[in-house]
Design a protein around this motif. Structure first.
Motif, mmCIF file in Angstrom:
data_model
loop_
_atom_site.group_PDB
_atom_site.id
_atom_site.type_symbol
_atom_site.label_atom_id
_atom_site.label_comp_id
_atom_site.label_asym_id
_atom_site.label_seq_id
_atom_site.Cartn_x
_atom_site.Cartn_y
_atom_site.Cartn_z
ATOM 1 N N LYS A 119 0.818 -1.216 0.000
ATOM 2 C CA LYS A 119 0.000 0.000 0.000
ATOM 3 C C LYS A 119 0.853 1.269 0.000
ATOM 4 N N ASP A 120 2.021 1.206 0.602
ATOM 5 C CA ASP A 120 2.852 2.408 0.750
ATOM 6 C C ASP A 120 4.205 2.220 0.073
ATOM 7 N N LEU A 121 4.197 1.752 -1.147
ATOM 8 C CA LEU A 121 5.435 1.465 -1.864
ATOM 9 C C LEU A 121 6.323 2.701 -1.977
ATOM 10 N N ASP A 122 5.729 3.846 -2.235
ATOM 11 C CA ASP A 122 6.510 5.068 -2.451
ATOM 12 C C ASP A 122 7.282 5.507 -1.211
ATOM 13 N N ARG A 123 6.844 5.087 -0.050
ATOM 14 C CA ARG A 123 7.485 5.518 1.193
ATOM 15 C C ARG A 123 8.657 4.616 1.591
ATOM 16 N N LEU A 124 8.836 3.521 0.903
ATOM 17 C CA LEU A 124 9.875 2.562 1.266
ATOM 18 C C LEU A 124 11.229 2.980 0.705
ATOM 19 N N SER A 125 12.289 2.494 1.320
ATOM 20 C CA SER A 125 13.644 2.813 0.885
ATOM 21 C C SER A 125 13.954 2.157 -0.454
ATOM 22 N N LEU A 126 15.004 2.629 -1.105
ATOM 23 C CA LEU A 126 15.451 2.032 -2.367
ATOM 24 C C LEU A 126 15.747 0.557 -2.178
ATOM 25 N N GLU A 127 16.437 0.210 -1.104
ATOM 26 C CA GLU A 127 16.803 -1.181 -0.844
ATOM 27 C C GLU A 127 15.574 -2.059 -0.715
ATOM 28 N N THR A 128 14.598 -1.597 0.065
ATOM 29 C CA THR A 128 13.379 -2.392 0.282
ATOM 30 C C THR A 128 12.575 -2.521 -1.007
#
Length: 310
Positions: A119-128
């Protein structure tokens, strides 16, 4: 389709055809990359074309894209002149996932499952994000049956201009380790962090230094002729340039960008072009100029980016 749109691959990220090499130039290196991408070299799945700024890496990348045709599944240009989207490492990684999803059904199935649950893909880090949309789906779909797929290629130009280029190069290596049917061509300046990560892949990286291993003198000679034929602003000094072509070639030190900038400058000088041409020919290329060129290139690119923001 709606789920894949969540990846938001940036518009205009493709390597443009109009940037191709002049016909008949850089033929050897272009042919080598195309044959490699089609599967003639079973020992490597990553081709790294590197050198200092101004040697024509982006033009070679555009020509390779044009010739690969059915073997090419996507391209991405990280040039700073293209705006923030081009330099955003997340957009690059998501674009790679989008390219793979369009041609590989098992991967697409796993990726869609991830996109449904995230649901919150945009908020995740590059690594994640890279693990969620690339490495994990590839691991879950890796099987011996997929190794029979024909080689498919992605071309990434100017990786060194991407933010966090070191992290991105490592993620690309990890991606290749899980996709035996995938090949990736990367162009960049010779940056240690990129080289370290690209050569960590389980399969060896094929490296080509465009500045050292390619004799561009004849190609640049053809480029000069083409510019003289096409640019009417140079007609008054055409013979003068022809008479002093070898001096220009010596001064260029095999850098296409040197000749391109000189000819464009002379074309803009109007009635002063002959006088300015004499000044250009009398100034010799410093033997360490190519070392400083990277710093100059970064300064110009960053200034252009700031101008677009304002």
């Amino acid at each position: 389709k709606d789920l894949l749109a969540k990846l938001r691959p940036p518009d205009g990220s493709l390597i443009l055809e109009e940037k191709q090499c002049l016909q008949g130039t850089r033929e050897s290196v272009i042919a080598d990359i195309v044959e490699w991408a089609k599967g003639t070299d079973q020992g490597s799945r990553l081709f790294w074309l590197h050198c200092v700024a101004g040697c024509g890496k982006s033009s070679v990348a555009a020509s390779v894209c044009n010739r690969l045709r059915e073997h090419l599944i996507g391209s991405f240009s990280c040039t700073k002149l293209g705006g923030h989207d081009r330099r955003d490492p997340v957009r690059l990684i998501r674009s790679i996932a989008h390219f793979l999803a369009e041609v590989n059904i098992p991967f697409r199935t796993e990726l869609l499952r991830v996109l449904r649950d995230s649901k919150d893909l945009d908020r995740l880090s590059l690594e994640t994000q890279s693990k969620l949309v690339l490495t994990n789906p590839l691991t879950d779909t890796h099987s011996s049956s997929m190794q029979s797929m024909k080689p498919l290629t992605i071309v990434i130009d100017a990786l060194d201009e991407c933010d966090k280029c070191g992290d991105v190069s490592r993620i690309i290596s990890e991606t290749l380790d899980r996709a035996p049917w995938l090949r990736i061509v990367i162009t960049s300046r010779s940056i240690g962090e990129i080289e370290k990560n690209l050569t960590k892949a389980n399969t060896p990286t094929k490296k080509h230094n465009l500045f050292i291993s390619s004799n561009a003198r004849e190609d640049i000679r053809m480029f000069i002729k083409s510019k003289l034929d096409e640019d009417g602003r140079l007609s008054d000094i055409r013979q003068y340039i022809e008479d002093h072509k070898e001096e220009l070639l010596d001064n260029s030190c095999d850098l296409f960008i040197y000749i391109a900038v000189v000819l464009e400058y002379l074309a803009s000088c109007g009635d002063r072009n002959r006088e300015e041409a004499k000044k250009v020919l009398s100034s010799k290329f410093h033997p360490e100029a190519e070392v400083a060129l990277d710093d100059l290139y970064r300064t110009v690119a960053n200034a252009a980016v700031e101008d677009t923001k304002s």
